[in-house]
Design a protein around this motif. Structure first.
Motif, PDB file in Angstrom:
ATOM      1  N   MET A   1      30.509  -7.446 -18.441  1.00 47.21           N
ATOM      2  CA  MET A   1      29.473  -8.709 -18.586  1.00 47.21           C
ATOM      3  C   MET A   1      30.930  -8.820 -20.260  1.00 47.21           C
ATOM      4  SD  MET A   1      26.428 -10.060 -19.981  1.00 47.21           S
ATOM      5  CE  MET A   1      25.396  -9.203 -18.314  1.00 47.21           C
ATOM      6  N   PHE A   2      31.152  -9.391 -21.606  1.00 50.57           N
ATOM      7  CA  PHE A   2      31.441 -10.361 -22.842  1.00 50.57           C
ATOM      8  C   PHE A   2      29.869 -10.907 -22.836  1.00 50.57           C
ATOM      9  CE2 PHE A   2      33.433 -12.806 -26.026  1.00 50.57           C
ATOM     10  CZ  PHE A   2      33.959 -11.444 -26.281  1.00 50.57           C
ATOM     11  N   LEU A   3      29.600 -10.137 -24.406  1.00 49.78           N
ATOM     12  CA  LEU A   3      28.921 -10.568 -25.490  1.00 49.78           C
ATOM     13  C   LEU A   3      28.586 -10.542 -26.193  1.00 49.78           C
ATOM     14  CD1 LEU A   3      25.223 -11.565 -25.061  1.00 49.78           C
ATOM     15  CD2 LEU A   3      25.064  -8.824 -26.076  1.00 49.78           C
ATOM     16  N   ASP A   4      29.081 -11.914 -26.889  1.00 49.06           N
ATOM     17  CA  ASP A   4      29.331 -12.114 -28.159  1.00 49.06           C
ATOM     18  C   ASP A   4      28.823 -12.484 -29.371  1.00 49.06           C
ATOM     19  OD1 ASP A   4      29.145 -14.656 -27.382  1.00 49.06           O
ATOM     20  OD2 ASP A   4      30.850 -15.153 -27.356  1.00 49.06           O
ATOM     21  N   VAL A   5      27.231 -12.576 -28.816  1.00 54.39           N
ATOM     22  CA  VAL A   5      26.109 -12.461 -30.020  1.00 54.39           C
ATOM     23  C   VAL A   5      24.824 -11.482 -29.608  1.00 54.39           C
ATOM     24  CG1 VAL A   5      24.399 -14.046 -30.852  1.00 54.39           C
ATOM     25  CG2 VAL A   5      26.667 -15.068 -29.785  1.00 54.39           C
ATOM     26  N   ALA A   6      24.342 -11.344 -30.619  1.00 50.38           N
ATOM     27  CA  ALA A   6      23.828 -10.224 -30.454  1.00 50.38           C
ATOM     28  C   ALA A   6      22.175 -10.421 -31.281  1.00 50.38           C
ATOM     29  CB  ALA A   6      23.958  -9.166 -30.350  1.00 50.38           C
ATOM     30  N   LYS A   7      20.756  -9.984 -31.118  1.00 50.08           N
ATOM     31  CA  LYS A   7      20.165 -10.407 -32.463  1.00 50.08           C
ATOM     32  C   LYS A   7      19.583  -8.926 -32.757  1.00 50.08           C
ATOM     33  CE  LYS A   7      17.431 -14.221 -33.655  1.00 50.08           C
ATOM     34  NZ  LYS A   7      16.045 -14.683 -33.458  1.00 50.08           N
ATOM     35  N   ILE A   8      19.499  -8.472 -33.375  1.00 50.93           N
ATOM     36  CA  ILE A   8      18.340  -6.842 -33.613  1.00 50.93           C
ATOM     37  C   ILE A   8      17.873  -7.624 -34.728  1.00 50.93           C
ATOM     38  CG2 ILE A   8      20.645  -6.179 -32.040  1.00 50.93           C
ATOM     39  CD1 ILE A   8      22.038  -4.636 -34.805  1.00 50.93           C
ATOM     40  N   ILE A   9      17.498  -5.885 -35.709  1.00 51.23           N
ATOM     41  CA  ILE A   9      16.295  -5.259 -36.345  1.00 51.23           C
ATOM     42  C   ILE A   9      16.904  -4.002 -36.591  1.00 51.23           C
ATOM     43  CG2 ILE A   9      14.584  -4.455 -37.242  1.00 51.23           C
ATOM     44  CD1 ILE A   9      12.857  -6.982 -34.822  1.00 51.23           C
ATOM     45  N   LEU A  10      17.142  -3.782 -37.881  1.00 53.87           N
ATOM     46  CA  LEU A  10      17.457  -3.059 -38.250  1.00 53.87           C
ATOM     47  C   LEU A  10      16.378  -2.609 -39.706  1.00 53.87           C
ATOM     48  CD1 LEU A  10      21.393  -4.141 -39.156  1.00 53.87           C
ATOM     49  CD2 LEU A  10      20.557  -2.095 -37.174  1.00 53.87           C
ATOM     50  N   ARG A  11      16.316  -1.243 -39.728  1.00 53.28           N
ATOM     51  CA  ARG A  11      15.157  -0.919 -40.933  1.00 53.28           C
ATOM     52  C   ARG A  11      15.799   0.845 -41.338  1.00 53.28           C
ATOM     53  NH1 ARG A  11       9.468   1.594 -38.522  1.00 53.28           N
ATOM     54  NH2 ARG A  11       9.738  -1.303 -38.540  1.00 53.28           N
ATOM     55  N   SER A  12      16.136   1.033 -42.736  1.00 55.92           N
ATOM     56  CA  SER A  12      16.354   2.302 -43.298  1.00 55.92           C
ATOM     57  C   SER A  12      15.085   3.128 -43.555  1.00 55.92           C
ATOM     58  CB  SER A  12      16.558   1.694 -45.048  1.00 55.92           C
ATOM     59  OG  SER A  12      15.407   0.864 -45.531  1.00 55.92           O
ATOM     60  N   GLY A  13      15.397   4.038 -43.264  1.00 52.91           N
ATOM     61  CA  GLY A  13      14.607   5.615 -43.716  1.00 52.91           C
ATOM     62  C   GLY A  13      13.823   5.031 -45.151  1.00 52.91           C
ATOM     63  N   ALA A  14      12.414   5.435 -45.096  1.00 49.66           N
ATOM     64  CA  ALA A  14      11.522   5.583 -45.838  1.00 49.66           C
ATOM     65  C   ALA A  14      11.638   6.761 -46.480  1.00 49.66           C
ATOM     66  CB  ALA A  14       9.864   5.422 -45.861  1.00 49.66           C
ATOM     67  N   GLY A  15      11.580   7.097 -48.289  1.00 53.88           N
ATOM     68  CA  GLY A  15      11.067   8.148 -48.901  1.00 53.88           C
ATOM     69  C   GLY A  15      10.073   8.812 -48.753  1.00 53.88           C
ATOM     70  N   GLY A  16      10.579  10.449 -48.801  1.00 52.06           N
ATOM     71  CA  GLY A  16       9.920  11.404 -48.395  1.00 52.06           C
ATOM     72  C   GLY A  16       8.904  11.727 -49.180  1.00 52.06           C
ATOM     73  N   ASP A  17       6.877  11.520 -49.341  1.00 56.97           N
ATOM     74  CA  ASP A  17       6.353  11.790 -50.520  1.00 56.97           C
ATOM     75  C   ASP A  17       6.553  13.169 -50.988  1.00 56.97           C
ATOM     76  OD1 ASP A  17       5.495   9.511 -49.670  1.00 56.97           O
ATOM     77  OD2 ASP A  17       3.609  10.299 -47.833  1.00 56.97           O
ATOM     78  N   GLY A  18       6.316  12.632 -52.710  1.00 56.47           N
ATOM     79  CA  GLY A  18       6.414  13.814 -53.219  1.00 56.47           C
ATOM     80  C   GLY A  18       5.266  15.275 -52.973  1.00 56.47           C
ATOM     81  N   ALA A  19       5.043  16.312 -53.130  1.00 56.49           N
ATOM     82  CA  ALA A  19       3.958  17.058 -52.782  1.00 56.49           C
ATOM     83  C   ALA A  19       3.254  17.630 -54.379  1.00 56.49           C
ATOM     84  CB  ALA A  19       4.563  18.375 -52.082  1.00 56.49           C
ATOM     85  N   ILE A  20       2.271  18.050 -53.546  1.00 53.26           N
ATOM     86  CA  ILE A  20       1.105  18.723 -54.299  1.00 53.26           C
ATOM     87  C   ILE A  20       0.503  20.186 -53.970  1.00 53.26           C
ATOM     88  CG2 ILE A  20      -1.392  18.555 -55.390  1.00 53.26           C
ATOM     89  CD1 ILE A  20      -1.339  15.931 -54.609  1.00 53.26           C
ATOM     90  N   ALA A  21       1.112  21.139 -54.780  1.00 51.94           N
ATOM     91  CA  ALA A  21       1.537  22.682 -54.722  1.00 51.94           C
ATOM     92  C   ALA A  21       1.195  22.992 -56.235  1.00 51.94           C
ATOM     93  CB  ALA A  21       2.667  22.490 -53.809  1.00 51.94           C
ATOM     94  N   TRP A  22       1.574  25.067 -55.768  1.00 48.94           N
ATOM     95  CA  TRP A  22       1.351  25.111 -57.160  1.00 48.94           C
ATOM     96  C   TRP A  22       1.486  26.743 -57.351  1.00 48.94           C
ATOM     97  CZ3 TRP A  22      -1.575  22.121 -60.669  1.00 48.94           C
ATOM     98  CH2 TRP A  22      -2.221  21.312 -59.828  1.00 48.94           C
ATOM     99  N   ARG A  23       2.166  26.940 -58.217  1.00 45.29           N
ATOM    100  CA  ARG A  23       2.947  28.364 -57.514  1.00 45.29           C
ATOM    101  C   ARG A  23       2.000  29.849 -57.591  1.00 45.29           C
ATOM    102  NH1 ARG A  23       5.246  28.757 -63.275  1.00 45.29           N
ATOM    103  NH2 ARG A  23       6.096  31.185 -62.463  1.00 45.29           N
ATOM    104  N   ARG A  24       2.427  29.876 -56.734  1.00 53.05           N
ATOM    105  CA  ARG A  24       1.016  31.550 -55.932  1.00 53.05           C
ATOM    106  C   ARG A  24       1.562  32.432 -56.420  1.00 53.05           C
ATOM    107  NH1 ARG A  24      -2.218  27.776 -56.899  1.00 53.05           N
ATOM    108  NH2 ARG A  24      -3.349  27.097 -55.374  1.00 53.05           N
TER     109      ARG A  24
END
Length: 424
Positions: A1-24
Motif C-alpha cells: 500500500m502506498f500512503l502519502d498523507v498521515a496525521k500524527i502526534i509528537l511529544r518531547s520528554g518533560a524535564g526531570g524534577d530537581g531532588a531534595i536531598a542532604w549530605r549524610r
C-alpha cells in the motif's frame, strides 16, 4: 500500500524534577543540601531517510513520545537525560501543523534532520537554592513541561523525471524496461494505482530516478479520478516526459490526449506547465502510429519527440540516453512549488507570560502562566519554599500592583488555584 498523507502526534520528554536531598557523610555532621538537578527531556527529531518509501508506518502508530528526563539524585548527581526520539520519514516529506495547515519544514535531502519538539529542561535540585541566608532549602524545582504538536505528514516524491500521460499509454511498461522497477502491468485502465519509482542506470557512476505518475485523466486537477491525489508528486521532478499512445489504439486522438494532460497540469499549478518537457511517441509498432506522429509534429513543431515501442523495445536506448543528457542542463531543485504559509515553531510553542492582577467584587486575583508555573514549583508545606514563592511574586511586580489596588493586611489573594493571606 502506498500512503502519502498521515496525521500524527509528537511529544518531547518533560524535564526531570530537581531532588531534595542532604549530605549524610560520617565526617559532615552539619550535612547540607545535596539534591542534584533533573535531566533534560528528550527531543523529537524528524529525519529524512531514503530507505523509507511511504508513510505506511504511520497508519498503525500515531503517537510518538520522547523519553522524560530522570529526577535528580543525592550527592548533587544529575538525573539522566531523556533519549531523543528520531522519527524517520521519506525524503520529500512536507510537515504541516494540523490545525492551521501551515508548513513547518520540508525534508528534501537524505539524512536531513529537524527538531520539531524540544525536550523540557531539568529542574534544579535544592543544592542550587542554597545561599548565605538560606543554607538548608527544603524545596527543589520541577522539570519543564514537554512540547506537544499534532502534524500532518505529506509525501511528495522526489524524482529526476516524471512519466505523465493518460492511462494505458505504456508508462509502466517503459518504466519496467528502463529501470529496476517492477510495476504491475495489464491492458486496462488504472493498472497503476500508486506512483512507482525506478533507478535508470547509465554506467557505474551515473544514474537517475524516474517516476511513473498514475491516474491522470480529464478533470484530474479538480479531483476527478485519482489524478488530483498524485499530481503533487509531479512537483519535485526536474523533467517531465509526456508519454502518448501515438497509434491511438483505444480510439483516442494523440493530440487530444496531449492537450488534456497539459490542461490538467496548468489547472493544478502554472509552474507545472512551465517545467521542462518532451514527448515520447509510444506504440510506434502499431498501425496508424506513423501517420499520427506526422500530424502531431505539424501541430507541435517546437516539441522534441522520441519514438519508442515498449512492446519491441525499439527506441528505448535512445530514450534513456536522451533523458540523461537533457537532465545535465536542468538544475536540481526539489523544493515544493507551493507558496504555503510557514509556521514559526518558536512562536507556536511560546507561552503567553502575561500576569493579570485584578480586583473583582472586593477580592484580589492573580493569574497567568508564570504564576501557574511558580505554584507548580512551590512546596507550600515548607516555610522556606513559601518565602521563596513570595520573594518571586515580589520580583515579578505582583505585590506592587496589589498595593496599587489598595490591598490591606489580612486580605485574601486568589493566586490561580490557591489562596494566601496578605501581610505588608
Amino acid at each position: 500500500m502506498f500512503l502519502d498523507v498521515a496525521k500524527i502526534i509528537l511529544r518531547s520528554g518533560a524535564g526531570g524534577d530537581g531532588a531534595i536531598a542532604w549530605r549524610r557523610e560520617i565526617f559532615e555532621p552539619a550535612g547540607g543540601p545535596a539534591g542534584g538537578d533533573g535531566g533534560d527531556g528528550g527531543s523529537v527529531i524528524l529525519k529524512a531517510d531514503s530507505n523509507v518509501q511511504t508513510l505506511l508506518d504511520f497508519k498503525y502508530r500515531r503517537h510518538f513520545f520522547a523519553q522524560n528526563g530522570e529526577p535528580g539524585r543525592n550527592k548533587k548527581q544529575y538525573g539522566k537525560k531523556g533519549e531523543d526520539l528520531y522519527v524517520k520519514v521519506p525524503v520529500g516529506t512536507i510537515v504541516r501543523e494540523a490545525k492551521s495547515n501551515k508548513v513547518i519544514c520540508d525534508l528534501i535531502e537524505d539524512g536531513e534532520e529537524f527538531i520539531i519538539a524540544k525536550g523540557g529542561k531539568g529542574g534544579k535540585g535544592n543544592a542550587k537554592f542554597a545561599n548565605s541566608i538560606r543554607q538548608a532549602p527544603k524545596f527543589a524545582q520541577p522539570g519543564e513541561n514537554a512540547q506537544e504538536i499534532e502534524v500532518i505528514l505529506e509525501l511528495k516524491l522526489i524524482a529526476d523525471i516524471g512519466l505523465i500521460g493518460l492511462p494505458n499509454v505504456g508508462k509502466s511498461s517503459l518504466l519496467s524496461i528502463l529501470s529496476d522497477a517492477k510495476p504491475k502491468i495489464a491492458n486496462y485502465h488504472f493498472t497503476t494505482l500508486t506512483p512507482n519509482l525506478g533507478v535508470v542506470k547509465i554506467d557505474f557512476q551515473n544514474n537517475f530516478v524516474i517516476a511513473d505518475i498514475p491516474g491522470l485523466i480529464d478533470g484530474a486537477s479538480e479531483g476527478i479520478g485519482l489524478g488530483h491525489q498524485f499530481l503533487k508528486h509531479v512537483e519535485r521532478t526536474r523533467l517531465l516526459v509526456h508519454v502518448l499512445d501515438m497509434a491511438g489504439s483505444e480510439g483516442r486522438d494523440p493530440i487530444d490526449d496531449f492537450n488534456i494532460i497539459m490542461k490538467e497540469l496548468s489547472n493544478y499549478s502554472d509552474k507545472l506547465r512551465e517545467k521542462d518537457l518532451f514527448v515520447v511517441a509510444n506504440k510506434m509498432d502499431l498501425p496508424n502510429a506513423v501517420e499520427n506522429l506526422e500530424i502531431f509534429k505539424l501541430n507541435f513543431p517546437e516539441l522534441k519527440v522520441i519514438e519508442t515501442s515498449a512492446a519491441t523495445t525499439n527506441g528505448i536506448e535512445d530514450l534513456k540516453y536522451y533523458m540523461f543528457e537533457r537532465l545535465k542542463d536542468i538544475k536540481k531543485d526539489y523544493h515544493s512549488l507551493d507558496k504555503d504559509e510557514r509556521l514559526d515553531l518558536e512562536s507556536f510553542f511560546k507561552v503567553d507570560r502575561t500576569i493579570e492582577v485584578n480586583k473583582k467584587n472586593g477580592e484580589y486575583i492573580v493569574k497567568g502562566y508564570p504564576i501557574s508555573e511558580l505554584i507548580r514549583k512551590t512546596n507550600f508545606d515548607d516555610y522556606e519554599s513559601l518565602r521563596h514563592f513570595e520573594a518571586v511574586l515580589e520580583k515579578m511586580g505582583v505585590m506592587a500592583q496589589l498595593e496599587e489596588l489598595g490591598i490591606e493586611d489580612g486580605d485574601t489573594i486568589h493566586v490561580e488555584s490557591i489562596q494566601i493571606e496578605y501581610f505588608g
